[in-house]
Design an enzyme around this catalytic site. Sequence first.
Site, PDB file in Angstrom:
ATOM      1  N   ASP A 127       1.205  -1.162  -0.573  1.00 47.12           N
ATOM      2  CA  ASP A 127       1.616  -2.238   0.326  1.00 47.12           C
ATOM      3  C   ASP A 127       1.467  -3.626  -0.290  1.00 47.12           C
ATOM      4  O   ASP A 127       1.969  -4.604   0.276  1.00 47.12           O
ATOM      5  CB  ASP A 127       0.798  -2.199   1.625  1.00 47.12           C
ATOM      6  N   LEU A 135      -3.066  -2.439   9.467  1.00 38.40           N
ATOM      7  CA  LEU A 135      -2.568  -3.816   9.432  1.00 38.40           C
ATOM      8  C   LEU A 135      -2.462  -4.367   8.013  1.00 38.40           C
ATOM      9  O   LEU A 135      -1.987  -5.484   7.819  1.00 38.40           O
ATOM     10  CB  LEU A 135      -3.471  -4.731  10.266  1.00 38.40           C
ATOM     11  N   GLY A 136      -2.915  -3.592   7.037  1.00 39.96           N
ATOM     12  CA  GLY A 136      -2.745  -3.992   5.642  1.00 39.96           C
ATOM     13  C   GLY A 136      -3.698  -5.052   5.155  1.00 39.96           C
ATOM     14  O   GLY A 136      -3.428  -5.706   4.139  1.00 39.96           O
ATOM     15  N   GLY A 154      -7.030   0.467  10.017  1.00 37.45           N
ATOM     16  CA  GLY A 154      -6.249   0.192  11.218  1.00 37.45           C
ATOM     17  C   GLY A 154      -4.759   0.091  11.031  1.00 37.45           C
ATOM     18  O   GLY A 154      -4.015   0.012  11.996  1.00 37.45           O
ATOM     19  N   LYS A 201       0.197  -7.214   8.660  1.00 33.18           N
ATOM     20  CA  LYS A 201       1.582  -6.744   8.764  1.00 33.18           C
ATOM     21  C   LYS A 201       1.646  -5.665   9.838  1.00 33.18           C
ATOM     22  O   LYS A 201       0.658  -5.003  10.177  1.00 33.18           O
ATOM     23  CB  LYS A 201       2.102  -6.204   7.433  1.00 33.18           C
ATOM     24  N   GLY A 248      -6.629  -5.190   3.542  1.00 32.48           N
ATOM     25  CA  GLY A 248      -7.107  -5.118   2.166  1.00 32.48           C
ATOM     26  C   GLY A 248      -6.011  -5.417   1.165  1.00 32.48           C
ATOM     27  O   GLY A 248      -6.222  -6.157   0.194  1.00 32.48           O
ATOM     28  N   SER A 249      -4.822  -4.868   1.390  1.00 29.92           N
ATOM     29  CA  SER A 249      -3.683  -5.134   0.505  1.00 29.92           C
ATOM     30  C   SER A 249      -3.272  -6.597   0.568  1.00 29.92           C
ATOM     31  O   SER A 249      -2.912  -7.206  -0.444  1.00 29.92           O
ATOM     32  CB  SER A 249      -2.499  -4.247   0.894  1.00 29.92           C
TER      33      SER A 249
END
Length: 284
Positions: A140, A103-104, A101, A14, A106-107
């Site tokens: 997130d 960009l999400g 970073g 994301k 892990g979520s």
Amino acid sequence: MTAPLSLGWPAPAKLNLFLHINARRHDGYHELQTLFQFVEHCDYLDFKVLDKPELKLHSNLAGVVADSDNLILKAAKSLQQHTKCQFGVEIWLDKRLPMGGGLGGGSSDAATTLVALNQLWETGLSATELCELGLKLGADVPVFINGFSAFAEGVGEKLQNVEPAEPWYLVLVPQVHVSTAEVFQDPELPRNTPKLSLESLMNSPWQNDCQSLVAKRHPQVAKTLGWLLEYAPSRMTGTGACVFGQFEQEQEAKDVLAKLPASIQGFVAKGANISPLMLRLAQC
């Protein structure tokens, strides 16, 4: 139960197209307004349903225990416990997104795990119920479960679907780790951006309130962003370190990527208002 082996579940990145920090709450969390959009660049997860309630995880990152790995297993366990499911799962993670970073990744991995296993284990939770589970794993996670570009308020849990333009992005990955906790605890972080209506925000210049602070604390982020700004309107996503430039055409973004210094990693991907995860779920 559905077929025991299910392949190619995407966990997309994301971008925060803007990120405004409005206030710090008494509990230490921050009130914010942000616009999430997916990009068509993903991790991929494969699942094999087991007939006993054990959870196994494999990753292409041999020997690396990443936050995303932990969240994948936490997500599976939370769904298992919440629904009293007696099945287990073996998971293979093809990790393509940079860790950390902004960009999400892990979520997104956690959200894909919840959505896929809800389907494969036939646990029957609604999207709202999955979001409630996901929120306990990370702020997130619900946006990835929701599956649509969204305007978020509160601490990020109040979501409203939106449809911004879907341009091409060049995303650059500075070789530095930025701690989200340290950014939000930093006394120099701006915390007083006025709250605006969604209509006003969509028609205003977009900014990331964390960007100037992170660039100050991490010269590599400032250097990478400065390089990208020579070619396109560019901002940082989340609390960094990744930055992105916006392009009308794919080839424009690829041409700039070809000029990228060897010391910086990057990728080109299209913005997507419908998550690739939703498209995969529709195939079931």
